[in-house]
Design an enzyme around this catalytic site. Structure first.
Site, short mmCIF file in Angstrom:
data_model
loop_
_atom_site.label_atom_id
_atom_site.label_comp_id
_atom_site.label_asym_id
_atom_site.label_seq_id
_atom_site.Cartn_x
_atom_site.Cartn_y
_atom_site.Cartn_z
N LEU A 101 1.00 -1.02 0.23
CA LEU A 101 0.00 0.03 0.08
C LEU A 101 0.95 1.17 -0.03
O LEU A 101 1.94 1.22 0.79
CB LEU A 101 -0.85 0.00 1.41
CG LEU A 101 -2.20 -0.67 1.11
CD1 LEU A 101 -2.67 -0.90 2.64
CD2 LEU A 101 -3.25 -0.46 0.28
N ASP A 102 0.69 2.34 -0.86
CA ASP A 102 1.26 3.50 -0.85
C ASP A 102 1.26 4.10 0.83
O ASP A 102 0.39 4.01 1.32
CB ASP A 102 0.64 4.42 -1.86
CG ASP A 102 1.06 4.09 -3.27
OD1 ASP A 102 2.03 3.24 -3.55
OD2 ASP A 102 0.25 4.52 -4.21
N PRO A 103 2.37 4.74 0.94
CA PRO A 103 2.29 5.60 2.18
C PRO A 103 1.22 6.20 2.70
O PRO A 103 0.72 6.17 3.96
CB PRO A 103 3.68 6.48 2.04
CG PRO A 103 4.51 5.84 1.13
CD PRO A 103 3.52 5.14 0.03
#
Length: 301
Positions: free
Chosen positions: A37-39
């Site tokens: 998952l992206d930050p």
């Protein structure tokens, strides 16, 4: 501990950060995850623990479900809210029909290119590292499938809530960017939350704070924990008798009277106590019935 831990990732941390925290909290080094998952994104991160790390390659392919917001009128270099503005256009003429048609057009099988700022690698160097150096990453695409991409509410100003169901590896940021291009106004992904990974739901997941509280109380179990023997795998399950179990544990092939699929298909092998003992492949079909020979590929002690 061997199994899956369902983590509700919070914003402003990477998936690797979550894995590191899980290692510290459960005091176990062997921890991985099934899909980054992206930050800035939140939601379900499926962590593999102990022997379950050897099943990651099967679980990572599970379809995903997301909810989020798209912001129209502003295009960014990262395709999300973390990037710098690189374009856009007026949103006064946007209609629900036009947006809905644009989202529907992005459903189905398609070749999708990775965003310039992504963790995809070229000769060991991540795309975002190339982009930050001023280099243009090569255009590399792969086939993905979008099962559902639709609004879940009204357009509020320049923002629209949405729901997305897609195959693993689909870049949600790219879909938001492509939608903005189709509507000729620019767009980017404003927020994103992962709701499901295959059969697993974020409703059962624990935050890292919740996990810490459970570990402190000596009660790590709960809906966020999937024991090793109960991990659902995306292929057929075959029960082995005692003699077959001995052969499987020594890496030897077994004759199975009832097995579906074709040669090369994966099979989950369990014993009579329903313990996962191996994952194997069908190496031969015998006759026209359901008899086949299964070769164990990953054997668990």
């Amino acid at each position: 501990m061997d199994g899956l831990l369902l983590v509700d990732k919070q914003p402003d941390c990477t998936s690797h950060d979550v894995v590191q925290q899980v290692r510290r909290l459960i005091r176990q080094r062997k921890v991985g995850h099934c899909g980054t998952l992206d930050p800035g994104a939140t939601g379900l991160l499926v962590a593999t623990v102990g022997r379950a790390t050897r099943l990651t390659r099967f679980l990572i392919r599970a379809p995903k479900v997301y909810a989020g917001e798209i912001r129209f009128g502003i295009a960014t270099d990262t395709y999300d809210a973390a990037g710098e503005v690189v374009g856009g256009g007026p949103t006064d003429g946007l209609t629900a029909d036009a947006i809905g048609a644009g989202m529907t057009a992005l459903e189905g099988r398609q070749q999708q290119a990775a965003p310039p700022f992504s963790a995809k690698k070229l000769k060991g160097v991540k795309y975002y590292e190339l982009a930050r150096r001023g280099e243009t990453p090569p255009e590399a695409s792969k086939e993905v499938e979008v099962f559902e991409f639709r609004p879940t509410g009204e357009l509020a100003g320049d923002r629209l809530p949405f729901r997305l169901a897609c195959t693993s590896g689909t870049y949600v940021r790219t879909l938001a960017h492509d939608l903005g291009q189709r509507l000729d106004c620019g767009a980017h992904l404003a927020t994103l939350r992962r709701l499901q990974v295959g059969p697993f739901s974020v409703e059962d997941a624990l935050t890292l704070e919740g996990l810490a509280e459970r570990m402190e109380a000596g009660d790590p179990a709960g809906p966020g924990w999937v024991p090793f023997d109960e991990i659902p795998l995306p292929f057929e399950e075959v029960a082995a008798d005692q003699q077959q179990e001995r052969r499987i544990r020594h890496g030897q092939s077994v004759l199975v009277r009832t097995v579906g699929g074709e040669e090369g298909d994966w099979v989950k092998l369990v014993n009579r106590r329903h313990q996962l003992i191996a994952v194997g492949t069908v190496i031969e079909r015998i006759g026209q019935g359901s008899v086949g020979v299964v070769q164990p590929r990953i054997v668990f002690s």
